[in-house]
Design a protein around this motif. Structure first.
Motif, PDB file in Angstrom:
ATOM      1  N   GLY B 171      -4.262  36.052 -16.314  1.00 36.24           N
ATOM      2  CA  GLY B 171      -3.685  37.379 -16.529  1.00 36.24           C
ATOM      3  C   GLY B 171      -3.809  37.842 -17.968  1.00 36.24           C
ATOM      4  O   GLY B 171      -4.107  39.003 -18.242  1.00 36.24           O
ATOM      5  N   ILE B 172      -3.580  36.916 -18.892  1.00 41.19           N
ATOM      6  CA  ILE B 172      -3.630  37.280 -20.319  1.00 41.19           C
ATOM      7  C   ILE B 172      -5.015  37.785 -20.694  1.00 41.19           C
ATOM      8  O   ILE B 172      -5.164  38.828 -21.331  1.00 41.19           O
ATOM      9  N   VAL B 174      -7.506  38.816 -18.709  1.00 40.38           N
ATOM     10  CA  VAL B 174      -7.877  40.040 -17.988  1.00 40.38           C
ATOM     11  C   VAL B 174      -7.181  41.252 -18.609  1.00 40.38           C
ATOM     12  O   VAL B 174      -7.763  42.332 -18.726  1.00 40.38           O
ATOM     13  N   LEU B 175      -5.924  41.067 -19.026  1.00 38.70           N
ATOM     14  CA  LEU B 175      -5.189  42.168 -19.655  1.00 38.70           C
ATOM     15  C   LEU B 175      -5.788  42.504 -21.013  1.00 38.70           C
ATOM     16  O   LEU B 175      -6.174  43.634 -21.290  1.00 38.70           O
ATOM     17  N   PHE B 180     -10.141  45.909 -16.683  1.00 41.90           N
ATOM     18  CA  PHE B 180     -10.014  46.986 -15.702  1.00 41.90           C
ATOM     19  C   PHE B 180      -9.487  48.290 -16.279  1.00 41.90           C
ATOM     20  O   PHE B 180      -9.271  49.254 -15.543  1.00 41.90           O
ATOM     21  N   ALA B 181      -9.248  48.320 -17.562  1.00 41.42           N
ATOM     22  CA  ALA B 181      -8.796  49.551 -18.203  1.00 41.42           C
ATOM     23  C   ALA B 181      -9.207  49.487 -19.664  1.00 41.42           C
ATOM     24  O   ALA B 181      -9.237  48.403 -20.247  1.00 41.42           O
ATOM     25  N   PRO B 182      -9.517  50.632 -20.280  1.00 43.21           N
ATOM     26  CA  PRO B 182      -9.924  50.611 -21.690  1.00 43.21           C
ATOM     27  C   PRO B 182      -8.836  50.013 -22.571  1.00 43.21           C
ATOM     28  O   PRO B 182      -7.644  50.151 -22.300  1.00 43.21           O
ATOM     29  N   THR B 185      -5.738  51.921 -23.819  1.00 45.89           N
ATOM     30  CA  THR B 185      -4.622  52.236 -22.928  1.00 45.89           C
ATOM     31  C   THR B 185      -3.601  51.109 -22.852  1.00 45.89           C
ATOM     32  O   THR B 185      -2.561  51.275 -22.218  1.00 45.89           O
ATOM     33  N   LEU B 186      -3.877  49.980 -23.494  1.00 50.07           N
ATOM     34  CA  LEU B 186      -2.940  48.860 -23.440  1.00 50.07           C
ATOM     35  C   LEU B 186      -1.678  49.197 -24.219  1.00 50.07           C
ATOM     36  O   LEU B 186      -1.732  49.897 -25.228  1.00 50.07           O
ATOM     37  N   PRO B 187      -0.531  48.700 -23.768  1.00 54.85           N
ATOM     38  CA  PRO B 187       0.712  49.010 -24.486  1.00 54.85           C
ATOM     39  C   PRO B 187       0.814  48.211 -25.782  1.00 54.85           C
ATOM     40  O   PRO B 187       0.191  47.160 -25.932  1.00 54.85           O
ATOM     41  N   PHE B 190      -1.359  45.271 -28.125  1.00 57.73           N
ATOM     42  CA  PHE B 190      -2.256  44.415 -27.354  1.00 57.73           C
ATOM     43  C   PHE B 190      -3.730  44.754 -27.576  1.00 57.73           C
ATOM     44  O   PHE B 190      -4.596  43.883 -27.512  1.00 57.73           O
TER      45      PHE B 190
END
Lengths: 258, 252
Positions: B171-172, B174-175, B180-182, B185-187, B190
């Protein structure tokens, strides 16, 4: 009182002995970091594609509960075979149904705890504000999600007790819920084939109810009841399958057979 | 020793169709779930799913390789030879990478099968992308994931293994890798941390081919090589420490 003590003690012993992720690193990695990362990914994609992370975060948190239920129930039963205690477990006077409930209980509590801190951290990360009055409703949705997916976990456990790799069945269940459970987008937005599969799986209705509560709406008891019924059906099927496995094992005297 | 390890791992993998499907189902599920959020697959999403599939396989393999060598008792025997401990293990990881590459087409096929109506659009999008960009992305993703796996194996070689301890890494990465997202856009902060993951640069290049894809791919490739170098050095150091600490062969 004695029965309650027996149940709690049995639950605690089962959790300690058979849940292989119950070590500090394993627990933090599998039950804290992984669900949190997954929820943050959901929230990120939700924010990017739908403009708001709230629905996706709620979906991710409910997936957290589901995973705890499914993997917990599966490992607590399938590991009886792994550790060579399956025969001893089945030979006890405790009824199979009672024994299953005893084993599932700590994982349900664990799942609710995991969901709580995952939701708290994800809400901080995405600055999600949920009315305080909604928290009780969200907890109720998480509880129903845990109970209903425990039924699916029981079906996975029945397969895992019999097949060589204990993780195959719960992994399939996990992936089906991710794809068809409507965790990222509402089930109504899924492709029709996925929505059809999701309709016969637990969790989807709990997610929909939780999204409604998070948006400030009332708790939809009909959705929760529907999820409980679906979970009960899976639980009954899983119990029947497991009972058939047990009878076959007793006849052949081969409890560790795969 | 490197090739020997690779051959051993290829043989151990026993590529049955069921095993391949078992490896592919997770990345397919995540790929489908996130693609539903976007509405239709794009080249970047396909690349993200492929990268997730590679990482899912190569995240577990270091743990499997190290624990199996320990349980067989071959780690200690290996350390007694003149060959550095690292090379056969790197060979096995290379073999695992080859096995993981077999799973990739299954992941992509599974994903496209769910969104079969979008296949013509996806092919049209892919045809518009320069081939060097696609190849460069593939190389950076492969090298980056392999490098991170090397570092993980180096850490595990000296650590006591606990069941489930590597699960959170999926998960870490991939996040933080922006699979799966630019990254933007990460909070929180990150996105800054995500810049250390080579895959993030490759996927950004693919998402914005009109930007500076060459520079992004070069940076990604350099980072990937750094991870590989770091992994080799860590494995070498861990191997030398093992040779001085006999108990390390048993439980780290």
């Amino acid at each position: 009182m004695a029965s309650a003590r027996a149940v709690l003690l049995g639950s605690w012993l089962s959790y300690r002995a058979l849940f292989t992720w119950l070590n500090p690193l394993g627990y933090v990695s599998s039950r804290v970091v992984m669900p949190l990362a997954l929820t943050l990914i959901f929230g990120t994609v939700g924010r990017y594609t739908q403009g708001s992370p709230t629905g996706a975060v709620v979906g991710g948190v409910m997936i957290t509960v589901a995973f705890a239920s499914i993997f917990g129930v599966t490992l607590s039963m399938a590991n009886e075979r792994t550790f060579g205690t399956l025969g001893a477990w089945l030979a006890t006077p405790q009824r199979l149904g009672t024994s299953i409930v005893v084993k599932a209980l700590p994982h349900l509590v664990d799942g609710l705890l995991g969901a709580s801190w995952t939701f708290a951290i994800a809400s901080l990360a995405f600055d999600i504000r949920v009315p305080a009055a909604a928290l009780a409703g969200l907890l109720a949705c998480a509880l129903v999600a845990g109970l209903s997916t425990a039924g699916l976990g029981l079906m996975a456990a029945a397969f895992s007790v019999r097949f060589r790799d204990v993780f195959t069945a719960p992994n399939i269940a996990e992936n089906l819920l991710i794809v068809c459970g409507g965790a990222l987008v509402p089930a109504s937005s899924l492709p029709s084939a996925l929505a059809a599969v999701g309709a016969v799986l637990p969790l989807g209705r709990s997610i929909a109810a939780a999204r409604g509560v998070a948006a400030g709406g009332p708790l939809d008891l009909g959705l929760l009841a529907g999820d409980l019924v679906i979970g009960l059906v899976w639980g009954v099927l899983g119990y029947a399958f497991l009972s058939a496995m047990v009878r076959g094992s007793r006849r052949s005297g081969a409890y560790g057979l795969v | 020793m490197l090739c020997g390890g690779t051959r051993l791992q290829w043989g151990l993998a026993a590529l049955s169709p069921l095993a391949v499907l078992g490896e592919a189902i997770g990345p397919i599920a995540y790929g489908v779930a996130f693609t539903v959020g976007y509405g239709a697959p794009t080249p970047a999403l396909l690349a993200g799913a492929a990268a997730a599939g590679l990482w899912a396989a190569l995240m577990i393999e270091p743990a499997v390789i190290v624990t199996s060598e320990r349980s067989w008792g071959t780690l200690q025997a290996l350390a007694a030879t003149p060959t550095p401990v690292a090379w056969p293990l790197i060979g096995r990881l290379a073999g695992s990478t080859l096995v993981a590459l077999v799973v990739l087409p299954v992941v992509l096929a599974g994903l496209l099968a769910v969104f079969w109506r979008s296949v013509p659009d996806v092919l049209a999008d892919l045809a518009q992308l320069p081939l060097p960009l696609l190849l460069g992305t593939a190389v950076v993703v492969l090298l980056g994931v392999f490098g991170m796996s090397l570092v993980l194996m180096g850490a595990l070689l000296r650590s006591r293994y606990s069941a489930g301890m590597v699960n959170g890494l999926y998960g870490i990465v991939v996040l933080l890798g922006g699979f799966f997202a630019p990254l933007a856009t990460l909070p929180g902060g990150f996105a800054t941390i995500g810049r250390a993951i080579p895959v993030s640069w490759a996927l950004e290049a693919l998402r914005e081919p009109g930007g500076a894809p060459v520079l992004q791919l070069v940076v990604g490739a350099a980072l990937a090589l750094l991870w590989c170098l770091g992994g080799v050095l860590l494995l070498g150091h861990a191997g030398r420490v093992l040779q001085r600490a006999p108990q390390g062969y048993v439980h780290g």
